[in-house]
Design a protein around this motif. Structure first.
Motif, PDB file in Angstrom:
ATOM      1  N   SER A 121       0.870  -1.190   0.000  1.00 50.28           N
ATOM      2  CA  SER A 121       0.000   0.000   0.000  1.00 50.28           C
ATOM      3  C   SER A 121       0.905   1.237   0.000  1.00 50.28           C
ATOM      4  CB  SER A 121      -0.889   0.022   1.247  1.00 50.28           C
ATOM      5  OG  SER A 121      -0.100   0.299   2.390  1.00 50.28           O
ATOM      6  N   PRO A 122       0.354   2.379  -0.434  1.00 48.16           N
ATOM      7  CA  PRO A 122       1.172   3.609  -0.400  1.00 48.16           C
ATOM      8  C   PRO A 122       1.655   3.926   1.018  1.00 48.16           C
ATOM      9  CG  PRO A 122      -0.772   3.947  -1.759  1.00 48.16           C
ATOM     10  CD  PRO A 122      -0.946   2.601  -1.107  1.00 48.16           C
ATOM     11  N   GLN A 123       0.795   3.716   2.013  1.00 48.97           N
ATOM     12  CA  GLN A 123       1.191   4.001   3.405  1.00 48.97           C
ATOM     13  C   GLN A 123       2.365   3.124   3.835  1.00 48.97           C
ATOM     14  OE1 GLN A 123      -1.815   3.364   2.278  1.00 48.97           O
ATOM     15  NE2 GLN A 123      -3.156   5.076   2.825  1.00 48.97           N
ATOM     16  N   ALA A 124       2.324   1.853   3.420  1.00 46.59           N
ATOM     17  CA  ALA A 124       3.394   0.928   3.823  1.00 46.59           C
ATOM     18  C   ALA A 124       4.708   1.254   3.106  1.00 46.59           C
ATOM     19  CB  ALA A 124       2.969  -0.508   3.552  1.00 46.59           C
ATOM     20  N   VAL A 125       4.622   1.742   1.863  1.00 38.73           N
ATOM     21  CA  VAL A 125       5.842   2.175   1.165  1.00 38.73           C
ATOM     22  C   VAL A 125       6.457   3.353   1.917  1.00 38.73           C
ATOM     23  CG1 VAL A 125       6.756   3.238  -0.942  1.00 38.73           C
ATOM     24  CG2 VAL A 125       5.155   1.325  -1.117  1.00 38.73           C
ATOM     25  N   LEU A 126       5.588   4.297   2.267  1.00 42.45           N
ATOM     26  CA  LEU A 126       6.023   5.471   3.022  1.00 42.45           C
ATOM     27  C   LEU A 126       6.712   5.067   4.328  1.00 42.45           C
ATOM     28  CD1 LEU A 126       5.271   8.459   2.227  1.00 42.45           C
ATOM     29  CD2 LEU A 126       3.722   8.415   4.187  1.00 42.45           C
ATOM     30  N   ALA A 127       6.084   4.138   5.048  1.00 41.77           N
ATOM     31  CA  ALA A 127       6.638   3.677   6.329  1.00 41.77           C
ATOM     32  C   ALA A 127       7.993   3.012   6.128  1.00 41.77           C
ATOM     33  CB  ALA A 127       5.659   2.700   6.999  1.00 41.77           C
ATOM     34  N   GLU A 128       8.131   2.221   5.069  1.00 42.52           N
ATOM     35  CA  GLU A 128       9.397   1.536   4.779  1.00 42.52           C
ATOM     36  C   GLU A 128      10.524   2.547   4.525  1.00 42.52           C
ATOM     37  OE1 GLU A 128      10.540  -1.340   5.000  1.00 42.52           O
ATOM     38  OE2 GLU A 128      12.147  -1.628   3.539  1.00 42.52           O
ATOM     39  N   VAL A 129      10.228   3.566   3.726  1.00 40.10           N
ATOM     40  CA  VAL A 129      11.245   4.562   3.372  1.00 40.10           C
ATOM     41  C   VAL A 129      11.598   5.414   4.603  1.00 40.10           C
ATOM     42  CG1 VAL A 129      11.777   6.539   1.890  1.00 40.10           C
ATOM     43  CG2 VAL A 129      10.431   4.625   0.975  1.00 40.10           C
ATOM     44  N   GLU A 130      10.571   5.879   5.308  1.00 40.54           N
ATOM     45  CA  GLU A 130      10.825   6.782   6.440  1.00 40.54           C
ATOM     46  C   GLU A 130      11.466   6.063   7.621  1.00 40.54           C
ATOM     47  OE1 GLU A 130       7.040   8.797   6.895  1.00 40.54           O
ATOM     48  OE2 GLU A 130       7.821  10.481   5.680  1.00 40.54           O
ATOM     49  N   SER A 131      11.084   4.799   7.859  1.00 41.19           N
ATOM     50  CA  SER A 131      11.703   4.078   8.975  1.00 41.19           C
ATOM     51  C   SER A 131      13.158   3.745   8.661  1.00 41.19           C
ATOM     52  CB  SER A 131      10.907   2.819   9.334  1.00 41.19           C
ATOM     53  OG  SER A 131      10.881   1.911   8.255  1.00 41.19           O
ATOM     54  N   GLY A 132      13.486   3.546   7.385  1.00 39.55           N
ATOM     55  CA  GLY A 132      14.889   3.326   7.003  1.00 39.55           C
ATOM     56  C   GLY A 132      15.721   4.560   7.290  1.00 39.55           C
ATOM     57  N   ALA A 133      15.186   5.730   6.926  1.00 41.04           N
ATOM     58  CA  ALA A 133      15.902   6.981   7.174  1.00 41.04           C
ATOM     59  C   ALA A 133      16.037   7.243   8.670  1.00 41.04           C
ATOM     60  CB  ALA A 133      15.172   8.138   6.497  1.00 41.04           C
ATOM     61  N   ALA A 134      14.971   6.924   9.420  1.00 39.45           N
ATOM     62  CA  ALA A 134      15.001   7.142  10.877  1.00 39.45           C
ATOM     63  C   ALA A 134      16.052   6.253  11.539  1.00 39.45           C
ATOM     64  CB  ALA A 134      13.615   6.873  11.466  1.00 39.45           C
ATOM     65  N   ALA A 135      16.171   5.017  11.073  1.00 36.92           N
ATOM     66  CA  ALA A 135      17.158   4.088  11.655  1.00 36.92           C
ATOM     67  C   ALA A 135      18.573   4.611  11.419  1.00 36.92           C
ATOM     68  CB  ALA A 135      16.987   2.695  11.046  1.00 36.92           C
ATOM     69  N   LEU A 136      18.805   5.212  10.254  1.00 39.50           N
ATOM     70  CA  LEU A 136      20.123   5.787   9.970  1.00 39.50           C
ATOM     71  C   LEU A 136      20.394   7.002  10.850  1.00 39.50           C
ATOM     72  CD1 LEU A 136      20.670   5.587   6.126  1.00 39.50           C
ATOM     73  CD2 LEU A 136      22.325   4.984   7.896  1.00 39.50           C
ATOM     74  N   ALA A 137      19.360   7.802  11.072  1.00 42.43           N
ATOM     75  CA  ALA A 137      19.519   9.009  11.889  1.00 42.43           C
ATOM     76  C   ALA A 137      19.971   8.641  13.302  1.00 42.43           C
ATOM     77  CB  ALA A 137      18.207   9.782  11.933  1.00 42.43           C
ATOM     78  N   VAL A 138      19.478   7.522  13.830  1.00 40.09           N
ATOM     79  CA  VAL A 138      19.838   7.076  15.180  1.00 40.09           C
ATOM     80  C   VAL A 138      21.343   6.789  15.293  1.00 40.09           C
ATOM     81  CG1 VAL A 138      19.528   5.165  16.834  1.00 40.09           C
ATOM     82  CG2 VAL A 138      17.526   6.178  15.712  1.00 40.09           C
TER      83      VAL A 138
END
Ligand SMILES: [Zn+2]
Length: 245
Positions: A121-138
């Motif tokens: 789903s579009p929401q799940a694509v968004l979550a995949e991309v944003e959670s990847g970026a968030a994990a890197l930020a940590v």
């Protein structure tokens, strides 16, 4: 088997694994860099989908001062702190980019790609991309500018969404290790055949696979030929399917 499917980064060995109906809907974008240096330059990109770290490759990159762009997932970051520390200790060599939070393909309709269930789903694509970026930020890394989805195949609508989030999408022009499933010899042959402007993809998360040995051999052959290695941030990447423009 389930673990294998989850962590296995299947990149197109052939299109048979995608059913004909799906194949029309998905795209596997290419990426090249601008050719300009004497002797030629190539970009090495390595995916860290999940699992562990291939220290044969990591050590060879450090010892031979070969820069690389590493696409990491949230899953991989969680379990490979020692490798991340080595990469962060060599900022001149390693650029870390976004391979998603959970390694699910950036495809916004429900389907399976090489046995991996899509985001769906579009929401799940968004979550995949944003959670990847968030994990890197940590980890304290600079904010990622590039995204590569699991399996490197996308629905065109997902590509548009990811671009809107501000990421360029990293295709490739040379499939170096066939999803890390090729033998050492064939992997070395493919990588050593890279020419000025090529973007190579291989994997750094499968330490038990023979392909990793081939990655090292292929890279050393390129270096011996006088080719220069650049990270994606240091080159003008030109992708098709609306991935970089
Ligand atoms: Zn992957």
């Amino acid at each position: 088997m389930r673990l294998f499917q989850k962590y296995f980064c299947a990149i197109a060995i052939s299109l048979w694994a995608v059913s004909p109906g799906n194949a029309r809907l998905l795209v596997a974008p290419t990426l090249h860099i601008k050719a300009e240096a004497d002797g030629g330059r190539v970009a090495l990109t390595l995916d860290a989908c999940g699992g562990r770290t291939d220290t044969r490759i990591l050590s060879a990159l450090v010892e031979n001062k070969i820069p690389a762009t590493i696409f990491v997932t949230g899953i991989w970051l969680k379990h490979n702190a020692a490798a991340v520390e080595i990469m962060r200790a060599h900022p001149e060599l390693f650029e870390l980019e976004n391979h998603g939070g959970r390694h699910v393909p950036a495809v916004d309709t429900p389907q399976k790609i090489y046995g991996i269930r899509s985001a769906g789903s579009p929401q799940a694509v968004l979550a995949e991309v944003e959670s990847g970026a968030a994990a890197l930020a940590v980890t304290g890394e600079p904010a990622p500018k590039w995204f590569r989805g699991a399996t490197a195949e996308y629905s065109p609508s997902a590509i548009a969404m990811i671009r809107k989030l501000g990421f360029k999408i990293a295709g490739f022009s040379i499939n170096g290790d066939g999803g890390s499933l090729l033998g050492a010899k064939e992997t070395a042959r493919r990588i050593a055949a890279a020419k000025d402007g090529d973007v190579i993809i291989a994997h750094i998360n499968q330490p038990t696979h023979a392909a990793g040995e081939g990655v090292v051999q292929g890279l050393l052959a390129l270096k011996a030929k006088g080719l220069t290695f650049v990270r994606l941030d240091d080159a003008d990447g030109i992708g098709d399917e609306g991935t970089t423009d």
